[in-house]
Design a protein around this motif. Structure first.
Motif, mmCIF file in Angstrom:
data_model
loop_
_atom_site.group_PDB
_atom_site.id
_atom_site.type_symbol
_atom_site.label_atom_id
_atom_site.label_comp_id
_atom_site.label_asym_id
_atom_site.label_seq_id
_atom_site.Cartn_x
_atom_site.Cartn_y
_atom_site.Cartn_z
ATOM 1 N N CYS A 23 0.832 -1.207 0.000
ATOM 2 C CA CYS A 23 0.000 0.000 0.000
ATOM 3 C C CYS A 23 0.856 1.242 0.000
ATOM 4 N N TYR A 255 -10.468 10.025 8.512
ATOM 5 C CA TYR A 255 -10.372 8.837 7.677
ATOM 6 C C TYR A 255 -8.944 8.328 7.767
ATOM 7 N N MET A 257 -5.654 7.178 6.793
ATOM 8 C CA MET A 257 -4.851 7.260 5.573
ATOM 9 C C MET A 257 -4.083 5.969 5.294
ATOM 10 N N TRP A 259 -5.489 2.867 5.751
ATOM 11 C CA TRP A 259 -6.429 1.860 5.240
ATOM 12 C C TRP A 259 -7.760 2.548 5.026
ATOM 13 N N ASP A 260 -8.169 2.684 3.781
ATOM 14 C CA ASP A 260 -9.314 3.519 3.457
ATOM 15 C C ASP A 260 -10.644 2.927 3.887
ATOM 16 N N ARG A 261 -10.655 1.716 4.431
ATOM 17 C CA ARG A 261 -11.895 1.133 4.946
ATOM 18 C C ARG A 261 -12.196 1.601 6.359
ATOM 19 N N SER A 263 -12.298 4.411 9.614
ATOM 20 C CA SER A 263 -12.427 5.792 10.049
ATOM 21 C C SER A 263 -12.736 5.769 11.537
#
Length: 513
Positions: A23, A255, A257, A259-261, A263
């Protein structure tokens, strides 16, 4: 399969190909690491992530004597509250040792310092999922003697149980290598649940373990340092429209940064809260109360660094309108002044602002400027005279709903009575009189003048009768008898004080036809 991060595998062309699949967070982390890392990439599913496992090069550790600090200027302090699941962490520890025993390896000891670091790191992953900490430092800076780290995260229930996350780590070459490394002797494991996401961390070391002690699952708040490039907090709702008396609470979120899943919500006590308006209050939990009507801003200033602020707008308004407005009614008009009110009918029960004005001739003066719920108006002029009163009303919070009414007002602070009546005595005519409220020392003077309206219309000298200024030996009134011709007349009554200054004057019209 789930993705992973590993820094303790062999180098080679194969490693380079797999690193490309890592990632973007890995590349950000590599820019910050002083210690050399090796990576083995892993997969990411829709609901879970491992990233790559991490381990430090042992010779470099001795040379560097620990991770070097990143620039610490402008570091935010974020308080993150969630559940620390010690029981699940202990279960993961037991299962990992079971796997080591099955492979004939030494069992690891659960270390207190590494456990505290693991819980801290699991919580930090809720801010920025990476082996780079949110403050920009390597994960090894989270505690003494950290030489390797595994992390994992999932939404839903994927990693809600210890067995699932241990299996995922064991099925990843880099993570398995850390867990099965026979050179490690101690470990700490953290499990942190926040806002629907499970975060796990393993911290491995070589030091002699200090007993971790048994801890119950509990809600915990972790203070997390964070730099701007890894976190970007924001108000979930930035601008609010409210009714008076209503309360709302600002929510601050970020959110992840890494892991975009993922929050998460930041505790409001990470900030100092300030309102720009006295009518809009905010406490230190971010709770805003609309005490009055109007607009203002609410600012949250991070307690770690005042450069980091969030600002929202609050508008206290209503859709209520004035459906009808009555005439100004006068309750009192005497030497004490005027008491009047302006009745309005509203579309719904709410507050009303009133603004009262007075005119002397063509000059208007504001007496009360948009005072809330000032339906009744009391005012005493400085001197006698004829005045015009204007009243504006509008729904508080809805300036477009304004309506206005006017009324005339005569103020006579001294003349309490006046009389014009037919005189039945000798010669007939009219008995005319004027009375004052007081006559201290019999020093007041009274005067009555009569104006002929017919002569006035003809342009002739119209003042046809005057008593002149007269004092009375007793009482507070002056009387005279006058025999008029047929016609229309005005009588002017005047009162003078002891210095000869006129202190009241009033006209009265009558007809003799």
């Amino acid at each position: 399969m789930v993705p992973m991060k590993n820094i303790c595998c062999k180098t080679g062309a194969k490693k380079i190909v797999k690193c490309i699949r890592g990632c973007i967070v890995l590349f950000m982390a590599l820019l910050c690491y002083v210690l050399p890392l090796q990576t083995i990439a892993a997969e990411t599913t829709a609901d879970s992530v491992l990233g790559e496992a991490w381990a430090v090069d042992q010779e470099m550790v001795r040379k560097e004597s620990g991770a070097s600090a990143d620039q610490k200027d402008g570091v935010q302090i974020l308080n993150m509250t969630g559940m620390a699941y010690y029981g699940r962490a202990y279960e993961a520890f037991a299962q990992m040792n079971q796997r080591r025993m099955e492979e004939g390896l030494n069992l690891l000891d659960l270390d207190g310092d590494l456990t505290r670091a693991a819980m801290q790191r699991a919580a930090e992953c809720s801010v920025f999922y990476s082996h780079t900490r949110p403050n920009g430092l390597s994960c090894s800076s989270a505690g003494d003697g950290i030489e390797a780290e595994n992390i994992a995260a999932s939404t839903g229930t994927v990693f809600s149980m210890a067995g699932a996350v241990v299996d995922a780590w064991m099925n990843s070459a880099g993570h398995r290598q850390n867990m099965m490394n026979q050179e490690y002797s101690s470990v700490g494991i953290g499990c942190f649940y926040k806002d629907g996401v499970w975060y796990w961390a393993q911290e491995f070391g070589r030091k002699t373990a200090e007993p971790a002690g048994w801890k119950e699952d509990r809600s915990c708040t972790y203070n997390i340092e964070a730099v701007e490039r890894y976190v970007d907090p924001f108000f979930v709702v930035e601008d609010y429209s409210m009714e008076k008396g209503e309360q709302i609470q600002y929510q601050i979120k970020l959110y992840n940064m890494g892991w975009d899943r993922a929050s998460g919500y930041i505790d409001q006590n990470s900030y100092q809260w300030v309102s720009s308006s006295p009518h809009i209050t905010v406490d230190q939990t971010g709770t805003v109360c609309a005490e009055g009507w109007g607009s203002g801003t609410v600012t949250a200033v991070n307690k770690g660094c005042t450069e980091y602020t969030l600002t929202g707008a609050v508008n206290v308004q209503t859709d209520a309108v004035i459906e009808s407005v009555g005439e100004i009614y006068v309750q009192q008009s005497s030497r004490e002044g005027l008491a009047a009110g302006l009745p309005v009918t509203l579309s719904k029960n709410t507050d009303v602002e009133y603004s009262w004005y007075v005119a002397e001739g063509d000059d208007w003066t504001c007496l009360f400027d948009w005072t809330e719920n000032q339906e009744w108006f009391s005012w005493t002029p400085n001197q006698y005279g004829d005045y015009t009163i204007a009243a504006w009303a509008r729904v508080s919070g809805n300036p477009a709903s304004a309506a206005m009414k006017m009324v005339s007002f005569q103020y006579h602070p001294q003349i309490v009575g006046k009389c014009q009546m037919p005189y039945t005595g000798e010669g007939g005519g009219y008995l005319i009189g004027v009375e004052s409220h007081e006559n201290p020392g019999q020093k007041y003077q009274y005067e009555m003048l009569i104006l002929d309206c017919t002569l006035l219309a003809e342009g002739s000298d119209a003042w046809i009768y005057s008593t002149g200024r007269c004092r009375v030996s007793e009482g507070k009134a002056l009387w005279t008898v006058w025999q008029p011709q047929y016609g229309y007349y005005w009588t002017l009554f005047r009162v003078y004080d002891e210095s000869g200054r006129m202190i009241d004057e009033e006209c009265y019209g009558f007809e003799n036809i």
